[in-house]
Enzyme design. Structure first.
Site, PDB file in Angstrom:
ATOM      1  N   GLY A  13       0.780  -1.227   0.000  1.00 46.77           N
ATOM      2  CA  GLY A  13       0.000   0.000   0.000  1.00 46.77           C
ATOM      3  C   GLY A  13       0.816   1.285   0.000  1.00 46.77           C
ATOM      4  O   GLY A  13       0.350   2.310   0.478  1.00 46.77           O
ATOM      5  N   MET A  91      -4.940  -6.360  -6.572  1.00 44.75           N
ATOM      6  CA  MET A  91      -4.517  -7.445  -7.452  1.00 44.75           C
ATOM      7  C   MET A  91      -5.650  -8.381  -7.869  1.00 44.75           C
ATOM      8  O   MET A  91      -5.418  -9.546  -8.158  1.00 44.75           O
ATOM      9  CB  MET A  91      -3.376  -8.237  -6.804  1.00 44.75           C
ATOM     10  CG  MET A  91      -2.136  -7.405  -6.520  1.00 44.75           C
ATOM     11  SD  MET A  91      -1.516  -6.510  -7.975  1.00 44.75           S
ATOM     12  CE  MET A  91      -0.727  -7.863  -8.842  1.00 44.75           C
ATOM     13  N   HIS A 110      -0.374   1.899 -13.013  1.00 40.28           N
ATOM     14  CA  HIS A 110       0.229   0.706 -13.618  1.00 40.28           C
ATOM     15  C   HIS A 110       1.712   0.984 -13.844  1.00 40.28           C
ATOM     16  O   HIS A 110       2.076   2.050 -14.354  1.00 40.28           O
ATOM     17  CB  HIS A 110      -0.471   0.395 -14.946  1.00 40.28           C
ATOM     18  CG  HIS A 110       0.043  -0.855 -15.572  1.00 40.28           C
ATOM     19  ND1 HIS A 110      -0.261  -2.111 -15.074  1.00 40.28           N
ATOM     20  CD2 HIS A 110       0.865  -1.053 -16.632  1.00 40.28           C
ATOM     21  CE1 HIS A 110       0.347  -3.022 -15.814  1.00 40.28           C
ATOM     22  NE2 HIS A 110       1.029  -2.409 -16.765  1.00 40.28           N
ATOM     23  N   THR A 142     -11.278   1.153 -17.468  1.00 38.90           N
ATOM     24  CA  THR A 142     -12.358   0.665 -18.326  1.00 38.90           C
ATOM     25  C   THR A 142     -12.379  -0.861 -18.179  1.00 38.90           C
ATOM     26  O   THR A 142     -11.452  -1.428 -17.587  1.00 38.90           O
ATOM     27  CB  THR A 142     -12.106   1.060 -19.797  1.00 38.90           C
ATOM     28  OG1 THR A 142     -10.858   0.495 -20.198  1.00 38.90           O
ATOM     29  CG2 THR A 142     -12.086   2.564 -19.985  1.00 38.90           C
ATOM     30  N   LEU A 145      -8.364  -4.658 -19.381  1.00 38.33           N
ATOM     31  CA  LEU A 145      -7.268  -4.597 -18.408  1.00 38.33           C
ATOM     32  C   LEU A 145      -6.221  -3.549 -18.791  1.00 38.33           C
ATOM     33  O   LEU A 145      -5.710  -3.552 -19.919  1.00 38.33           O
ATOM     34  CB  LEU A 145      -6.597  -5.978 -18.304  1.00 38.33           C
ATOM     35  CG  LEU A 145      -5.466  -6.088 -17.288  1.00 38.33           C
ATOM     36  CD1 LEU A 145      -6.005  -6.030 -15.878  1.00 38.33           C
ATOM     37  CD2 LEU A 145      -4.664  -7.370 -17.527  1.00 38.33           C
ATOM     38  N   ASP A 146      -5.885  -2.684 -17.829  1.00 45.39           N
ATOM     39  CA  ASP A 146      -4.823  -1.679 -17.997  1.00 45.39           C
ATOM     40  C   ASP A 146      -4.999  -0.865 -19.274  1.00 45.39           C
ATOM     41  O   ASP A 146      -4.041  -0.585 -20.006  1.00 45.39           O
ATOM     42  CB  ASP A 146      -3.434  -2.349 -17.953  1.00 45.39           C
ATOM     43  CG  ASP A 146      -3.192  -3.042 -16.629  1.00 45.39           C
ATOM     44  OD1 ASP A 146      -3.689  -2.539 -15.606  1.00 45.39           O
ATOM     45  OD2 ASP A 146      -2.514  -4.078 -16.609  1.00 45.39           O
ATOM     46  N   GLN A 174       8.647   7.105  -8.607  1.00 53.49           N
ATOM     47  CA  GLN A 174       7.878   7.963  -9.524  1.00 53.49           C
ATOM     48  C   GLN A 174       6.374   7.773  -9.339  1.00 53.49           C
ATOM     49  O   GLN A 174       5.603   8.725  -9.459  1.00 53.49           O
ATOM     50  CB  GLN A 174       8.266   7.681 -10.978  1.00 53.49           C
ATOM     51  CG  GLN A 174       9.703   7.993 -11.292  1.00 53.49           C
ATOM     52  CD  GLN A 174      10.078   9.406 -10.899  1.00 53.49           C
ATOM     53  OE1 GLN A 174       9.367  10.366 -11.212  1.00 53.49           O
ATOM     54  NE2 GLN A 174      11.184   9.545 -10.178  1.00 53.49           N
TER      55      GLN A 174
HETATM   56  C1  GRF Z   1       2.751  -0.778  -7.780  1.00 53.05           C
HETATM   57  O1  GRF Z   1       3.892  -1.001  -8.546  1.00 53.05           O
HETATM   58  C2  GRF Z   1       1.571  -0.518  -8.680  1.00 53.05           C
HETATM   59  O2  GRF Z   1       1.910   0.186  -9.814  1.00 53.05           O
HETATM   60  C3  GRF Z   1       1.171  -1.914  -9.034  1.00 53.05           C
HETATM   61  O3  GRF Z   1       1.336  -2.646  -7.842  1.00 53.05           O
HETATM   62  C4  GRF Z   1       2.322  -2.033  -7.032  1.00 53.05           C
HETATM   63  C5  GRF Z   1       1.695  -1.741  -5.719  1.00 53.05           C
HETATM   64  O4  GRF Z   1       2.609  -1.262  -4.774  1.00 53.05           O
HETATM   65  N1  GRF Z   1      -0.148  -1.925  -9.601  1.00 53.05           N
HETATM   66  P1  GRF Z   1       2.055  -0.642  -3.407  1.00 53.05           P
HETATM   67  O5  GRF Z   1       1.125  -1.671  -2.786  1.00 53.05           O
HETATM   68  O6  GRF Z   1       1.367   0.636  -3.721  1.00 53.05           O
HETATM   69  O7  GRF Z   1       3.283  -0.450  -2.563  1.00 53.05           O
END
Ligand code: GRF
Length: 196
Positions: A13, A91, A110, A142, A145-146, A174
């Site tokens: 998180g 996820m 992403h 949408t 996916l991604d 970033q």
């Molecule tokens: C990040 O790299 C995000 O882009 C991807 O999953 C990771 C999550 O990291 N979808 P966190 O849980 O925010 O530390």
């Protein structure tokens, strides 16, 4: 009035923390709830420490019945009267049934420069392709996916000697800049893509 944001996490998180930490002072939004499919997600404990409401809905008892899992999330969200959902390392794939009512109000981050490398293992795939730059994208969600309109991207160079882990770590830095910057703009009605 502040926009009410729900943030969905499955793991550590760190993006959720970056978003919550930014939503103070004159920010046009506030975190109303953190949602997870995983009670042990690090982000859940942290959110509780901050006094933010949490909802944990374990996907496992639903087996492959995604619709029922999503209906349970939808029901849990009702009291929070959300304006915006931010997926932040959530996820579980969300189906069109969940996404459609939130279209235009649900964001995702992403770890690639979309449209490149949708799905998993983005850092390894960027390296394997010999890319000279990599980065992250915040986009509107949408049903595909991604996919969905891009709200912002941050780029980094790929350095000689980079491996997936070093690249992931620099991209994550970033992500923590990009996602709060995009959400701040989005919550005040700005959807033109931001480039960092
Ligand atoms: C990040 O790299 C995000 O882009 C991807 O999953 C990771 C999550 O990291 N979808 P966190 O849980 O925010 O530390």
């Amino acid at each position: 009035m502040s926009k009410r944001v729900g943030i969905f996490v499955s793991g550590g998180g760190s993006n959720m923390r970056a978003l919550v930490s930014d939503m103070v002072g004159d920010h046009p939004a506030r975190a109303a709830v953190v949602v997870s499919n995983n009670e042990n997600a690090g982000g859940i404990a942290w959110a509780r420490e901050q006094g933010i409401a949490t909802e944990v809905i374990d996907h496992r008892p639903f087996d492959e019945d995604r619709a029922r899992f999503e209906d349970t999330i939808t029901a849990a969200l009702v009291p929070y009267d959300l304006d915006i959902i931010c997926l932040a390392g959530f996820m579980r794939v969300l189906t069109a049934g969940f996404v459609a009512p939130w279209q235009g109000r649900m964001l995702n981050i992403h770890p690639s420069l979309l449209p490149k490398y949708k799905g998993l293992n983005t850092h390894a795939r960027a390296l394997a392709a010999g890319d000279s730059e990599h980065g992250c994208t915040v986009h509107l969600v949408t049903p595909a996916l991604d996919d969905g309109p891009i709200l912002g991207q941050a780029r980094i160079p790929v350095n000689p000697g980079d491996i997936a882990e070093t690249l992931a770590a620099r991209v994550l830095v970033q992500e923590h800049r990009l996602y709060p910057a995009v959400l701040r703009r989005f919550a005040s009605g700005e959807t033109a893509p931001l480039t960092l």
